[in-house]
Scaffold this motif. Structure first.
Motif, PDB file in Angstrom:
ATOM      1  N   PRO A  38       0.839  -1.205   0.000  1.00 38.66           N
ATOM      2  CA  PRO A  38       0.000   0.000   0.000  1.00 38.66           C
ATOM      3  C   PRO A  38       0.874   1.255   0.000  1.00 38.66           C
ATOM      4  CG  PRO A  38      -0.833  -1.597   1.576  1.00 38.66           C
ATOM      5  CD  PRO A  38       0.485  -2.121   1.090  1.00 38.66           C
ATOM      6  N   ILE A  39       0.394   2.322  -0.668  1.00 38.83           N
ATOM      7  CA  ILE A  39       1.187   3.544  -0.716  1.00 38.83           C
ATOM      8  C   ILE A  39       1.118   4.310   0.594  1.00 38.83           C
ATOM      9  CG2 ILE A  39       1.210   3.830  -3.212  1.00 38.83           C
ATOM     10  CD1 ILE A  39      -1.142   5.740  -2.986  1.00 38.83           C
ATOM     11  N   SER A  40       0.076   4.060   1.388  1.00 38.69           N
ATOM     12  CA  SER A  40       0.028   4.621   2.739  1.00 38.69           C
ATOM     13  C   SER A  40      -0.855   3.718   3.595  1.00 38.69           C
ATOM     14  CB  SER A  40      -0.492   6.055   2.737  1.00 38.69           C
ATOM     15  OG  SER A  40      -1.873   6.081   2.452  1.00 38.69           O
ATOM     16  N   GLU A  41      -0.486   3.622   4.862  1.00 43.42           N
ATOM     17  CA  GLU A  41      -1.234   2.784   5.795  1.00 43.42           C
ATOM     18  C   GLU A  41      -1.343   3.499   7.128  1.00 43.42           C
ATOM     19  OE1 GLU A  41      -0.731  -1.801   5.493  1.00 43.42           O
ATOM     20  OE2 GLU A  41       1.284  -0.930   5.420  1.00 43.42           O
ATOM     21  N   ASN A  42      -2.430   3.260   7.809  1.00 44.39           N
ATOM     22  CA  ASN A  42      -2.586   3.679   9.197  1.00 44.39           C
ATOM     23  C   ASN A  42      -3.443   2.620   9.883  1.00 44.39           C
ATOM     24  OD1 ASN A  42      -5.440   4.408   8.962  1.00 44.39           O
ATOM     25  ND2 ASN A  42      -4.734   6.185   7.795  1.00 44.39           N
ATOM     26  N   PRO A  43      -3.638   2.689  11.184  1.00 48.32           N
ATOM     27  CA  PRO A  43      -4.391   1.628  11.865  1.00 48.32           C
ATOM     28  C   PRO A  43      -5.831   1.454  11.383  1.00 48.32           C
ATOM     29  CG  PRO A  43      -3.146   2.912  13.453  1.00 48.32           C
ATOM     30  CD  PRO A  43      -3.008   3.611  12.137  1.00 48.32           C
ATOM     31  N   ALA A  44      -6.403   2.486  10.766  1.00 46.17           N
ATOM     32  CA  ALA A  44      -7.807   2.389  10.340  1.00 46.17           C
ATOM     33  C   ALA A  44      -7.977   2.043   8.862  1.00 46.17           C
ATOM     34  CB  ALA A  44      -8.519   3.708  10.638  1.00 46.17           C
ATOM     35  N   SER A  45      -6.992   2.399   8.004  1.00 46.54           N
ATOM     36  CA  SER A  45      -7.193   2.212   6.567  1.00 46.54           C
ATOM     37  C   SER A  45      -5.871   1.999   5.831  1.00 46.54           C
ATOM     38  CB  SER A  45      -7.905   3.433   5.974  1.00 46.54           C
ATOM     39  OG  SER A  45      -7.081   4.565   6.071  1.00 46.54           O
ATOM     40  N   ALA A  46      -6.015   1.662   4.542  1.00 48.44           N
ATOM     41  CA  ALA A  46      -4.851   1.500   3.668  1.00 48.44           C
ATOM     42  C   ALA A  46      -5.207   2.073   2.300  1.00 48.44           C
ATOM     43  CB  ALA A  46      -4.477   0.035   3.535  1.00 48.44           C
ATOM     44  N   MET A  47      -4.213   2.708   1.645  1.00 50.09           N
ATOM     45  CA  MET A  47      -4.427   3.261   0.317  1.00 50.09           C
ATOM     46  C   MET A  47      -3.570   2.478  -0.670  1.00 50.09           C
ATOM     47  SD  MET A  47      -4.061   7.193  -1.011  1.00 50.09           S
ATOM     48  CE  MET A  47      -5.295   7.760   0.140  1.00 50.09           C
ATOM     49  N   MET A  48      -4.215   1.997  -1.749  1.00 53.44           N
ATOM     50  CA  MET A  48      -3.545   1.154  -2.738  1.00 53.44           C
ATOM     51  C   MET A  48      -3.641   1.808  -4.108  1.00 53.44           C
ATOM     52  SD  MET A  48      -5.381  -2.336  -1.402  1.00 53.44           S
ATOM     53  CE  MET A  48      -6.987  -1.594  -1.597  1.00 53.44           C
ATOM     54  N   THR A  49      -2.722   1.432  -4.984  1.00 48.53           N
ATOM     55  CA  THR A  49      -2.741   1.996  -6.332  1.00 48.53           C
ATOM     56  C   THR A  49      -2.577   0.898  -7.377  1.00 48.53           C
ATOM     57  OG1 THR A  49      -1.751   3.624  -7.795  1.00 48.53           O
ATOM     58  CG2 THR A  49      -0.265   2.495  -6.327  1.00 48.53           C
ATOM     59  N   CYS A  50      -3.233   1.106  -8.514  1.00 53.88           N
ATOM     60  CA  CYS A  50      -3.069   0.201  -9.656  1.00 53.88           C
ATOM     61  C   CYS A  50      -1.776   0.556 -10.373  1.00 53.88           C
ATOM     62  CB  CYS A  50      -4.223   0.376 -10.634  1.00 53.88           C
ATOM     63  SG  CYS A  50      -5.779  -0.301 -10.046  1.00 53.88           S
ATOM     64  N   ILE A  51      -1.360  -0.316 -11.273  1.00 57.69           N
ATOM     65  CA  ILE A  51      -0.188  -0.042 -12.096  1.00 57.69           C
ATOM     66  C   ILE A  51      -0.657   0.785 -13.290  1.00 57.69           C
ATOM     67  CG2 ILE A  51       1.567  -1.095 -13.564  1.00 57.69           C
ATOM     68  CD1 ILE A  51       1.453  -3.523 -11.651  1.00 57.69           C
ATOM     69  N   TYR A  52      -0.009   1.941 -13.477  1.00 59.43           N
ATOM     70  CA  TYR A  52      -0.372   2.809 -14.597  1.00 59.43           C
ATOM     71  C   TYR A  52       0.771   3.756 -14.900  1.00 59.43           C
ATOM     72  CZ  TYR A  52      -1.026   6.598 -11.260  1.00 59.43           C
ATOM     73  OH  TYR A  52      -0.825   7.548 -10.296  1.00 59.43           O
ATOM     74  N   ILE A  53       0.697   4.409 -16.039  1.00 57.23           N
ATOM     75  CA  ILE A  53       1.593   5.518 -16.364  1.00 57.23           C
ATOM     76  C   ILE A  53       0.701   6.706 -16.706  1.00 57.23           C
ATOM     77  CG2 ILE A  53       3.552   4.128 -17.136  1.00 57.23           C
ATOM     78  CD1 ILE A  53       2.667   4.643 -20.001  1.00 57.23           C
ATOM     79  N   PRO A  54       1.169   7.909 -16.457  1.00 61.87           N
ATOM     80  CA  PRO A  54       0.329   9.086 -16.722  1.00 61.87           C
ATOM     81  C   PRO A  54       0.010   9.207 -18.209  1.00 61.87           C
ATOM     82  CG  PRO A  54       2.231   9.642 -15.369  1.00 61.87           C
ATOM     83  CD  PRO A  54       2.421   8.235 -15.824  1.00 61.87           C
ATOM     84  N   PRO A  55      -1.095   9.738 -18.589  1.00 57.93           N
ATOM     85  CA  PRO A  55      -2.204  10.150 -17.737  1.00 57.93           C
ATOM     86  C   PRO A  55      -3.042   8.950 -17.287  1.00 57.93           C
ATOM     87  CG  PRO A  55      -2.755  10.594 -20.021  1.00 57.93           C
ATOM     88  CD  PRO A  55      -1.351  10.051 -20.012  1.00 57.93           C
ATOM     89  N   GLU A  56      -3.556   9.049 -16.078  1.00 60.26           N
ATOM     90  CA  GLU A  56      -4.319   7.946 -15.477  1.00 60.26           C
ATOM     91  C   GLU A  56      -5.548   7.564 -16.301  1.00 60.26           C
ATOM     92  OE1 GLU A  56      -5.690   8.034 -11.277  1.00 60.26           O
ATOM     93  OE2 GLU A  56      -3.983   9.362 -11.010  1.00 60.26           O
ATOM     94  N   ASN A  57      -6.197   8.545 -16.853  1.00 60.43           N
ATOM     95  CA  ASN A  57      -7.496   8.304 -17.492  1.00 60.43           C
ATOM     96  C   ASN A  57      -7.403   7.554 -18.820  1.00 60.43           C
ATOM     97  OD1 ASN A  57      -6.412  10.291 -19.075  1.00 60.43           O
ATOM     98  ND2 ASN A  57      -8.104  11.761 -18.787  1.00 60.43           N
ATOM     99  N   ARG A  58      -6.214   7.185 -19.279  1.00 59.60           N
ATOM    100  CA  ARG A  58      -6.101   6.418 -20.526  1.00 59.60           C
ATOM    101  C   ARG A  58      -6.451   4.944 -20.320  1.00 59.60           C
ATOM    102  NH1 ARG A  58       0.101   5.852 -22.378  1.00 59.60           N
ATOM    103  NH2 ARG A  58      -0.163   8.058 -22.622  1.00 59.60           N
ATOM    104  N   PHE A  59      -6.530   4.496 -19.039  1.00 55.79           N
ATOM    105  CA  PHE A  59      -6.806   3.094 -18.735  1.00 55.79           C
ATOM    106  C   PHE A  59      -8.119   2.943 -17.974  1.00 55.79           C
ATOM    107  CE2 PHE A  59      -2.138   3.626 -18.529  1.00 55.79           C
ATOM    108  CZ  PHE A  59      -1.800   2.870 -19.641  1.00 55.79           C
TER     109      PHE A  59
END
Length: 194
Positions: A38-59
């Motif tokens: 995860p790109i960031s974690e804390n005791p309540a939640s986790a943030m994850m990211t898909c594999i992509y290259i900019p711009p994000e909206n092409r996928f």
């Protein structure tokens, strides 16, 4: 396998490239391959990211919850980044990056329950503390050894300065004796020649 793994994108690369490297990551074993952190974690939640290259909206991004021996449950999120709340048990998520209707990249995450996260963090802390103690012990040993050598050299220099006359006399007597030995050897070699 163990080593470094390149994450390749096979569709949607800039320009006319057929494949492009999205990232390079460490692969410690078969279990870790294909798994992200995860790109960031804390005791309540986790943030994850898909594999992509900019711009994000092409996928297109498809997030799934993976449950053993059951079909994957597709989540309504279509964003490249997703934040989830921790549950009472670990949950495995997968994000598929799609371009032109085909999967071009995939990554999985396990979001641990709060209690498991605390256990993992305490193990990391314990391991880190034991390594730090070992490094501290080595550092102290090196410092003490260096100080002892430095003090020894200083005492030797002080001794030579204070007793310079004695040291000079010893050195001169040694060199004088070497000269006498050399002259005796020369005389004996001359007499044997005669």
């Amino acid at each position: 396998g163990i080593g470094i793994r390149e994450v390749l994108l096979t569709n949607g690369c800039p320009g006319s490239e057929a494949k492009c490297i999205v990232g390079v990551e460490e692969c410690r074993g078969p279990v870790d391959c294909g798994w992200g952190r995860p790109i960031s974690e804390n005791p309540a939640s986790a943030m994850m990211t898909c594999i992509y290259i900019p711009p994000e909206n092409r996928f297109k991004y498809v997030w799934k919850i993976l449950v053993p021996n059951k079909p994957a449950r597709i989540l309504p999120s279509d964003s490249a980044v997703m934040e989830v709340r921790r549950d009472t048990h670990p949950i495995t998520y997968q994000c598929e990056t799609q371009g032109n209707g085909s999967i071009i990249a995939s990554v999985k995450y396990t979001v641990y329950a709060t209690t498991e996260l605390e256990t993992k963090q305490s193990k990391r802390t314990e391991t880190g503390q034991s390594r730090k103690k070992r490094a501290d012990a080595i550092l102290v040993f090196c410092l003490v050894t260096g100080m002892i050598l430095t003090v020894g050299v200083i005492f030797a220099i002080i001794f030579i300065i204070l007793h310079w006359a004695v040291v000079k006399a010893v050195l001169e007597s040694k060199s004088g004796q070497d000269d006498k030995d050399g002259k005796l050897a020369n005389k004996s070699s001359l007499s044997s020649m005669e």
